[in-house]
Design a protein around this motif. Structure first.
Motif, mmCIF file in Angstrom:
data_model
loop_
_atom_site.group_PDB
_atom_site.id
_atom_site.type_symbol
_atom_site.label_atom_id
_atom_site.label_comp_id
_atom_site.label_asym_id
_atom_site.label_seq_id
_atom_site.Cartn_x
_atom_site.Cartn_y
_atom_site.Cartn_z
ATOM 1 N N ALA A 79 -3.973 -10.586 -0.694
ATOM 2 C CA ALA A 79 -2.959 -9.721 -1.305
ATOM 3 C C ALA A 79 -2.921 -9.917 -2.817
ATOM 4 N N LEU B 62 -3.345 -6.975 -5.566
ATOM 5 C CA LEU B 62 -2.259 -6.667 -6.512
ATOM 6 C C LEU B 62 -2.679 -6.803 -7.964
ATOM 7 N N PRO C 77 -0.611 -3.370 -10.674
ATOM 8 C CA PRO C 77 0.837 -3.535 -10.539
ATOM 9 C C PRO C 77 1.325 -4.927 -10.915
ATOM 10 N N LEU D 297 8.132 -5.667 -7.885
ATOM 11 C CA LEU D 297 7.256 -4.736 -7.176
ATOM 12 C C LEU D 297 8.046 -3.711 -6.369
ATOM 13 N N VAL E 202 7.575 -0.167 -3.565
ATOM 14 C CA VAL E 202 6.656 0.403 -2.591
ATOM 15 C C VAL E 202 5.754 1.448 -3.243
ATOM 16 N N GLN F 289 4.457 1.294 -6.155
ATOM 17 C CA GLN F 289 3.351 0.604 -6.814
ATOM 18 C C GLN F 289 2.302 0.121 -5.809
ATOM 19 N N LEU F 290 2.734 -0.166 -4.595
ATOM 20 C CA LEU F 290 1.820 -0.715 -3.598
ATOM 21 C C LEU F 290 0.918 0.342 -2.967
ATOM 22 N N ILE G 25 -2.883 1.193 -3.970
ATOM 23 C CA ILE G 25 -3.866 0.098 -4.042
ATOM 24 C C ILE G 25 -4.920 0.254 -2.960
ATOM 25 N N PHE H 178 -2.144 -1.106 1.422
ATOM 26 C CA PHE H 178 -0.737 -1.129 1.830
ATOM 27 C C PHE H 178 -0.285 0.167 2.491
ATOM 28 N N PRO I 150 3.852 3.570 4.107
ATOM 29 C CA PRO I 150 3.654 2.128 3.924
ATOM 30 C C PRO I 150 3.313 1.427 5.243
ATOM 31 N N ALA J 140 3.221 -3.922 3.684
ATOM 32 C CA ALA J 140 3.937 -3.571 2.456
ATOM 33 C C ALA J 140 5.421 -3.895 2.577
ATOM 34 N N LEU K 169 7.655 -6.912 0.539
ATOM 35 C CA LEU K 169 8.828 -6.645 -0.296
ATOM 36 C C LEU K 169 10.069 -7.349 0.245
#
Length: 763
Positions: A488, A492, A502, A512, A514, A516-517, A520, A547, A554, A558, A562
């Motif tokens: 991960a 990231l 991110p 962070l 969701v 932004q994830l 990826i 993610f 998501p 993910a 978070l």
């Protein structure tokens, strides 16, 4: 050979393979027993021998007196007088798994049907077999095992080993006795010996530069030893006894050969007799009645093998009763009343494909070996092994293309011990440490005067350092965030063209979202080679979303990440400090500072003197903390964390305020029933105790769980109070005096001795 009955019926392929194996094993035996320069590991030798035995089992006509399966040990090295043993020395058959151990025990049971007997379990010392002959109590001869009948006379060298008596103790020594044992070099002494030899090589290299400039012949370099057994054998075979005497050799005796003037009924009783005569006997032997107890002994020392002072590669199991040993008899090379259980190999040889350099979270550039093929060592497959730094590579004499000896002790990172120089063909090349970081291009350099390690100074932007720091922040030693592991962290911190990643540093982790994830994506890599897979349709490198699922929603990974990051904002203070990857600041120092200041801002506001005054910190760590905080981008990390809601202060609970274990030094070893190792340490630290990793006279308590190892042995030796699970609970709940009372000890300060937990094994 052709005259052997049944020879014509053996397939030609089997005859060829038998000849190949016999020649190869004979060569390996010469290298191992006579030249002290093995080119294969014990495990590889055993594999070849097993193949030869299987061929001979399938085709008995292949068995001849000169077959390696029918011989004991090796020959006699040149330069030593040959001596004949009064009674033949045998080698042991091996059991590689429980099925083979059980088969041996079943054969013993059938032969001794209806008779009562016991098993004697002892550690198989990885040393050089030696036979001592005493006449009327005087040491008259010491010889290697050699062929089992003929050995090398090494009497002068053996006399230099301090713990081997020149005369047996007691008023009535036997008229004659042959005593068998193993001469070994302790593991710590082996490391020190090789370090001294490497230092001597450095001195010679430096002098050789001057000699070359003067046109003089250079000094030859000293060959380092491959392992402790190799070092012990080489030390015993020195032409000059003074050299042997300079090496810290030891011996452990484990048997009696020819004897006159006394009788023994059990092998274990013989050990007491040997001890009374002043000979060094093993401390770890155990007599048991059942095979399950044998298995328990094997399991115990399989887990504790690195707590023993010498190398062991297995456990020897013997029928204890001497009369029954005679009834079971022996083959041409092995006793039927004993067998050696072999642990999975911890040393193997492998071909070195290349040496690469990794960049760690503090910028340290670490060379590591890449093997041509994965090899199994200590029960796991290994393809990479550490080489620590460029000076270690040079000191060990490792060249690109070498066949190397690889070691993985327990859960220690695999490391290269050294090259097998006898297998070099001249194509090997010297490793050259790169001048630049391979990930960011910054010049590598020492970060302080006298620093051996090279580092990448580009801490803020080097992708490797950022990735490693984020993974460490999420790891167990820091925030322990499920979902923020190395994979991960890699995802990231990788760039999202044309956008920035991110996570650019630790400051971005708690902010962070969701959104932004979801964008990826990561490359799909082949599990065996690590290379990116190609898309069948386009031929381009294949990517997948990390993610997001196929519909763009998501994944659980993910939402879990978070949620766990939100919960991590309320973690213990020391975890944040440790997670900042400040050089020299580890969990112990972080916990000490958190206990002392209870505020992250207060730690960074304190001057160097105030920080250094904290127990367990000191000036070096204090200076490192202040230097870290002087960087503007480091202060920005703290600002982002504060804005994200990370708790920077830690209120003392009533229990913490009292700190009932203040001033105590405690060591935790083994596996506790009610706590993880880290949990036990945290419980102690939160109550004010200092938890250390080594036992000394200053230790107040040693907390012992299952499989404790050498720390427990040292605690008993020093007479320290030893607590089991129940005693540990008393210490945490009621304090030190209650714990001492639980052990039956008087209050601290009065004369007393340590007490071990009830039922604990004194071995």
């Amino acid at each position: 050979m052709a005259a052997v009955e049944g020879w014509e019926d053996v397939p030609a392929a089997a005859r060829r393979r038998h000849a190949e194996l016999a020649a190869e094993l004979t060569e390996h035996r010469v290298r191992y027993y006579e030249q002290d320069a093995p080119t294969v590991s014990d495990a590889e030798f055993d594999t070849l021998m097993r193949e030869l035995e299987a061929l001979e089992t399938a085709h008995p006509a292949l068995v001849t007196p000169d077959s390696p399966t029918q011989q004991v040990g090796g020959g006699v090295a040149e330069g030593f007088a040959k001596v004949e043993h009064r009674e033949r020395l045998l080698s042991l058959d091996n059991a590689m798994d429980d099925e083979e151990l059980t088969a041996w025990a079943d054969r013993v049971a059938r032969e001794l049907d209806g008779l009562q007997y016991h098993y004697l379990c002892e550690l198989k010392v990885d040393g050089l077999a030696v036979n001592l002959t005493y006449r009327h109590g005087e040491l008259v001869l010491a010889a290697t095992r050699g062929t089992g009948r003929i050995g090398e006379d090494i009497t002068a060298n053996v006399r230099t080993i301090k713990e081997i008596p020149h005369r047996l103790r007691g008023d009535h020594p036997p008229a004659l006795v042959e005593i068998r044992g193993e001469v070994y070099l302790p593991t710590e002494a082996f490391a020190e010996l090789n370090a001294s030899l490497a230092a001597e090589n450095d001195r010679r290299r430096a002098e050789n530069e001057q000699r070359a400039a003067e046109g003089r012949r250079p000094h030859a370099l000293v060959k380092l030893f491959a392992n402790p057994r190799n070092a012990a054998a080489g030390s015993l075979r020195q032409k000059d006894p003074l050299v042997t005497g300079s090496r810290p050799l030891h011996m452990v005796v484990h048997g009696i050969g020819a004897r006159e003037g006394f009788e023994i009924d059990c092998q274990s009783h013989a050990y007491q007799l040997l001890h009374d005569w002043g000979l060094p006997t093993a401390r770890h032997n155990r007599v048991v009645a059942t095979l399950d107890e044998v298995r328990a002994f094997i399991k115990q020392y399989g887990e504790q093998r690195h707590s023993v002072e010498h190398e062991i590669d297995g456990v020897v199991v013997k029928v204890d009763e001497i009369a029954l040993q005679g009834r079971l008899g022996a083959t041409s090379k092995s006793p039927r009343w004993a067998i050696a259980w072999k642990y999975p190999p911890e040393e193997v040889t492998a071909k070195l494909a290349s040496i690469k350099v990794g960049i760690g979270r503090t910028g340290r550039a670490t060379p590591y070996a890449v093997l041509a093929e994965p090899v199994k060592v200590a029960g796991s497959m290994v393809q990479y092994a550490t080489l620590h730094n460029q000076q270690v590579v040079k000191a060990k004499g490792v060249l690109l293309g070498d066949t190397v000896v690889l070691r993985k002790a327990g859960d220690v990172i695999p490391e290269i011990l050294g090259p097998v120089e006898d297998l070099r063909d001249g194509t090997e090349q010297e490793f050259v440490m790169p001048a630049e970081c391979h990930e960011c291009g910054t010049a590598l350099r020492p970060m302080s005067e006298g620093d051996i390690d090279l580092r990448c100074p580009n801490a803020q932007f080097c992708p490797a350092q950022v990735r490693e720091r984020i993974a460490y922040l999420g790891g167990r030693a820091s925030l322990d965030v499920e979902g923020l592991g190395y994979v991960a962290a890699t995802a990231l911190t990788q760039p999202l063209e044309p956008a920035e990643p991110p996570v650019r540093d630790e400051g971005d982790v708690f902010g962070l979202t969701v959104e932004q994830l979801l964008p990826i994506r990561v490359l799909v890599r082949d599990q065996k080679t690590g290379m990116p897979k190609l898309d069948d349709a386009t031929g381009e490198e294949k990517e997948v979303s990390f993610f997001a699922n196929l519909s763009g929603e998501p994944k659980k990974t993910a939402t879990l990440l978070l949620e766990n990051l939100a919960a991590a904002k309320q973690k213990e203070l020391w975890r944040y400090l440790n997670g900042l990857s400040i050089r020299h600041v580890g969990p112990v120092a972080a916990q000490a500072l958190a206990r002392e200041f209870r505020d992250l801002d207060a730690i960074f506001a304190a001057d160097e003197e105030r920080l250094a005054a904290t127990e367990g910190v000191g000036p070096k760590i204090a200076r490192s903390i202040q230097e870290w905080y002087q960087e503007e981008w480091h202060r920005e990390i703290l600002r982002k964390w504060r804005e994200a809601g990370v708790r920077f202060t830690e209120e003392a609970t009533a229990e913490q305020g009292e700190r009932p274990l203040e001033g105590l030094t405690v060591v935790v070893t083994g596996t506790l029933a009610g706590h993880t190792r880290d949990g036990a340490k945290e419980a102690l630290v939160s109550r004010g105790a200092k938890v250390t990793g080594s036992v000394s006279k200053k230790t107040d308590f040693v907390v012992v769980g299952d499989n404790p190892g050498s720390k427990y042995d040292k605690a008993v030796q020093l007479g320290l109070p030893v607590l089991d699970d129940a005693g540990f609970a008393v210490l945490l709940t009621d304090g030190a005096e209650a714990a001492r009372a639980h052990l039956g000890l008087p209050a601290a300060g009065t004369e007393s001795a340590g007490v071990t937990p009830e039922g604990a094994d004194q071995d």
